[in-house]
Scaffold this motif. Sequence first.
Motif, PDB file in Angstrom:
ATOM      1  N   SER A   1     -97.918 -15.928 -51.125  1.00  0.00           N
ATOM      2  CA  SER A   1     -97.691 -14.578 -50.788  1.00  0.00           C
ATOM      3  C   SER A   1     -96.353 -14.554 -49.741  1.00  0.00           C
ATOM      4  O   SER A   1     -95.751 -13.520 -49.837  1.00  0.00           O
ATOM      5  N   SER A   2     -95.909 -15.549 -49.379  1.00  0.00           N
ATOM      6  CA  SER A   2     -94.457 -15.620 -48.576  1.00  0.00           C
ATOM      7  C   SER A   2     -93.464 -15.754 -49.396  1.00  0.00           C
ATOM      8  O   SER A   2     -92.361 -15.745 -48.997  1.00  0.00           O
TER       9      SER A   2
ATOM     10  N   LEU B   1     -88.154 -18.702 -43.748  1.00  0.00           N
ATOM     11  CA  LEU B   1     -89.454 -18.032 -43.138  1.00  0.00           C
ATOM     12  C   LEU B   1     -89.698 -18.397 -41.740  1.00  0.00           C
ATOM     13  O   LEU B   1     -89.119 -19.467 -41.084  1.00  0.00           O
ATOM     14  N   ASP B   2     -90.439 -17.673 -40.882  1.00  0.00           N
ATOM     15  CA  ASP B   2     -90.648 -17.724 -39.450  1.00  0.00           C
ATOM     16  C   ASP B   2     -91.806 -18.805 -39.309  1.00  0.00           C
ATOM     17  O   ASP B   2     -92.936 -18.539 -40.091  1.00  0.00           O
TER      18      ASP B   2
ATOM     19  N   ARG C   1     -93.575 -22.810 -56.364  1.00  0.00           N
ATOM     20  CA  ARG C   1     -93.421 -22.967 -54.925  1.00  0.00           C
ATOM     21  C   ARG C   1     -93.699 -24.419 -54.455  1.00  0.00           C
ATOM     22  O   ARG C   1     -92.934 -24.912 -53.377  1.00  0.00           O
TER      23      ARG C   1
ATOM     24  N   SER D   1     -99.237 -16.525 -40.685  1.00  0.00           N
ATOM     25  CA  SER D   1     -99.632 -15.586 -41.753  1.00  0.00           C
ATOM     26  C   SER D   1     -98.750 -16.077 -43.040  1.00  0.00           C
ATOM     27  O   SER D   1     -99.125 -15.803 -44.340  1.00  0.00           O
ATOM     28  N   LEU D   2     -97.767 -16.766 -42.894  1.00  0.00           N
ATOM     29  CA  LEU D   2     -96.796 -17.358 -43.838  1.00  0.00           C
ATOM     30  C   LEU D   2     -97.044 -18.652 -44.449  1.00  0.00           C
ATOM     31  O   LEU D   2     -96.517 -19.125 -45.422  1.00  0.00           O
ATOM     32  N   TRP D   3     -98.038 -19.356 -43.880  1.00  0.00           N
ATOM     33  CA  TRP D   3     -98.097 -20.765 -44.100  1.00  0.00           C
ATOM     34  C   TRP D   3     -99.597 -21.236 -44.394  1.00  0.00           C
ATOM     35  O   TRP D   3    -100.708 -20.520 -43.736  1.00  0.00           O
TER      36      TRP D   3
ATOM     37  N   HIS E   1     -85.154 -20.119 -49.264  1.00  0.00           N
ATOM     38  CA  HIS E   1     -86.229 -19.038 -48.928  1.00  0.00           C
ATOM     39  C   HIS E   1     -87.165 -19.732 -47.857  1.00  0.00           C
ATOM     40  O   HIS E   1     -87.496 -18.997 -46.831  1.00  0.00           O
TER      41      HIS E   1
ATOM     42  N   ASN F   1     -95.164 -17.960 -37.711  1.00  0.00           N
ATOM     43  CA  ASN F   1     -95.961 -16.918 -38.186  1.00  0.00           C
ATOM     44  C   ASN F   1     -96.987 -17.516 -39.066  1.00  0.00           C
ATOM     45  O   ASN F   1     -96.862 -17.859 -40.174  1.00  0.00           O
TER      46      ASN F   1
ATOM     47  N   PRO G   1     -95.768 -23.296 -47.683  1.00  0.00           N
ATOM     48  CA  PRO G   1     -95.996 -21.894 -47.540  1.00  0.00           C
ATOM     49  C   PRO G   1     -96.892 -21.210 -48.569  1.00  0.00           C
ATOM     50  O   PRO G   1     -97.098 -21.921 -49.599  1.00  0.00           O
ATOM     51  N   LYS G   2     -97.531 -20.144 -48.047  1.00  0.00           N
ATOM     52  CA  LYS G   2     -98.377 -19.480 -48.834  1.00  0.00           C
ATOM     53  C   LYS G   2     -97.675 -18.898 -50.067  1.00  0.00           C
ATOM     54  O   LYS G   2     -96.546 -18.615 -50.116  1.00  0.00           O
TER      55      LYS G   2
END
Length: 124
Positions: A98-99, A81-82, A109, A87-89, A77, A85, A95-96
Amino acid sequence: MPITIKSQIEGYRRAGVAHSKTPVTHPDGTFSETQLAQLEADPRITLTLDAATDSSDSNATNSGAMDPQRLAELVAHINQLDKDNPSLWMDSGAPKASSMPNGTSAAERDAAWDALVAQLDAEG
Protein backbone atom coordinates in the motif's frame (compact mmCIF):
# COMPACT_ATOMS: atom_id res chain seq x y z
CA MET A 1 7.02 -20.38 -14.18
CA PRO A 2 7.97 -21.51 -10.68
CA ILE A 3 6.99 -19.23 -7.82
CA THR A 4 8.62 -19.06 -4.39
CA ILE A 5 6.35 -18.13 -1.50
CA LYS A 6 7.22 -17.13 2.06
CA SER A 7 4.64 -16.26 4.72
CA GLN A 8 5.15 -13.99 7.70
CA ILE A 9 2.97 -16.41 9.70
CA GLU A 10 3.68 -20.15 9.81
CA GLY A 11 0.73 -22.06 8.36
CA TYR A 12 -0.99 -18.93 7.03
CA ARG A 13 -3.55 -19.93 4.38
CA ARG A 14 -4.04 -18.06 1.12
CA ALA A 15 -5.10 -19.33 -2.31
CA GLY A 16 -6.07 -22.69 -0.83
CA VAL A 17 -2.58 -23.48 0.51
CA ALA A 18 -1.00 -23.27 3.97
CA HIS A 19 2.25 -21.31 3.59
CA SER A 20 5.45 -21.47 5.60
CA LYS A 21 7.87 -18.93 7.01
CA THR A 22 10.48 -20.92 5.10
CA PRO A 23 10.44 -20.08 1.36
CA VAL A 24 8.81 -22.84 -0.69
CA THR A 25 9.09 -23.05 -4.49
CA HIS A 26 5.95 -24.23 -6.31
CA PRO A 27 6.12 -25.51 -9.91
CA ASP A 28 4.63 -23.70 -12.86
CA GLY A 29 0.86 -24.05 -13.04
CA THR A 30 0.33 -24.64 -9.31
CA PHE A 31 -1.74 -21.47 -8.95
CA SER A 32 -4.44 -19.97 -11.17
CA GLU A 33 -4.31 -16.30 -12.19
CA THR A 34 -6.94 -15.57 -9.50
CA GLN A 35 -4.85 -17.30 -6.84
CA LEU A 36 -1.70 -15.46 -7.95
CA ALA A 37 -3.58 -12.15 -7.65
CA GLN A 38 -4.64 -13.12 -4.10
CA LEU A 39 -1.07 -13.97 -3.18
CA GLU A 40 0.35 -10.76 -4.67
CA ALA A 41 -2.21 -8.61 -2.86
CA ASP A 42 -1.61 -10.16 0.56
CA PRO A 43 0.92 -8.20 2.64
CA ARG A 44 1.63 -11.29 4.78
CA ILE A 45 2.92 -13.16 1.74
CA THR A 46 6.18 -12.56 -0.11
CA LEU A 47 6.38 -14.16 -3.51
CA THR A 48 9.15 -14.31 -6.02
CA LEU A 49 8.76 -15.35 -9.63
CA ASP A 50 11.75 -17.38 -10.81
CA ALA A 51 12.76 -15.55 -13.99
CA ALA A 52 15.84 -17.74 -14.40
CA THR A 53 13.71 -20.69 -15.46
CA ASP A 54 11.51 -18.80 -17.91
CA SER A 55 12.92 -15.85 -19.83
CA SER A 56 10.49 -16.13 -22.76
CA ASP A 57 7.97 -13.67 -21.27
CA SER A 58 9.11 -10.05 -21.36
CA ASN A 59 6.27 -8.79 -19.14
CA ALA A 60 7.92 -7.53 -15.94
CA THR A 61 5.08 -8.58 -13.68
CA ASN A 62 4.95 -12.14 -14.96
CA SER A 63 8.56 -12.95 -15.67
CA GLY A 64 10.27 -11.44 -12.66
CA ALA A 65 12.51 -9.38 -14.98
CA MET A 66 12.00 -5.66 -14.54
CA ASP A 67 12.86 -2.74 -16.76
CA PRO A 68 15.91 -1.02 -15.17
CA GLN A 69 14.18 2.39 -15.36
CA ARG A 70 11.12 1.05 -13.49
CA LEU A 71 13.37 -0.61 -10.93
CA ALA A 72 15.26 2.65 -10.35
CA GLU A 73 11.98 4.56 -9.95
CA LEU A 74 10.68 2.11 -7.36
CA VAL A 75 13.97 2.10 -5.44
CA ALA A 76 13.85 5.92 -5.37
CA HIS A 77 10.25 5.77 -4.15
CA ILE A 78 11.19 3.43 -1.30
CA ASN A 79 14.07 5.75 -0.35
CA GLN A 80 11.59 8.63 -0.04
CA LEU A 81 9.20 6.79 2.30
CA ASP A 82 9.03 8.01 5.90
CA LYS A 83 11.17 5.50 7.76
CA ASP A 84 9.51 6.44 11.06
CA ASN A 85 5.94 5.76 9.86
CA PRO A 86 5.13 2.14 10.80
CA SER A 87 2.02 2.14 8.61
CA LEU A 88 4.29 2.09 5.54
CA TRP A 89 6.45 -0.88 6.55
CA MET A 90 6.00 -4.61 7.16
CA ASP A 91 7.46 -6.30 10.23
CA SER A 92 10.24 -7.64 8.00
CA GLY A 93 11.35 -4.06 7.28
CA ALA A 94 10.21 -4.11 3.64
CA PRO A 95 7.68 -1.55 2.42
CA LYS A 96 4.00 -2.51 2.40
CA ALA A 97 2.32 -2.87 -0.98
CA SER A 98 0.00 0.00 0.00
CA SER A 99 3.01 2.34 0.31
CA MET A 100 4.06 1.73 -3.28
CA PRO A 101 2.75 3.57 -6.37
CA ASN A 102 -0.57 2.33 -7.75
CA GLY A 103 -0.11 -0.58 -10.13
CA THR A 104 3.05 -1.88 -8.46
CA SER A 105 2.92 -5.66 -8.14
CA ALA A 106 4.25 -7.51 -5.12
CA ALA A 107 6.98 -8.96 -7.34
CA GLU A 108 8.03 -5.47 -8.44
CA ARG A 109 8.01 -4.21 -4.85
CA ASP A 110 10.12 -7.20 -3.78
CA ALA A 111 12.59 -6.70 -6.63
CA ALA A 112 12.95 -3.01 -5.77
CA TRP A 113 13.41 -3.80 -2.08
CA ASP A 114 16.02 -6.47 -2.86
CA ALA A 115 17.86 -4.02 -5.13
CA LEU A 116 17.85 -1.33 -2.43
CA VAL A 117 19.10 -3.75 0.24
CA ALA A 118 21.86 -4.96 -2.10
CA GLN A 119 22.81 -1.33 -2.84
CA LEU A 120 22.98 -0.49 0.88
CA ASP A 121 25.01 -3.64 1.60
CA ALA A 122 27.48 -2.70 -1.16
CA GLU A 123 27.87 0.77 0.33
CA GLY A 124 28.82 -0.86 3.62
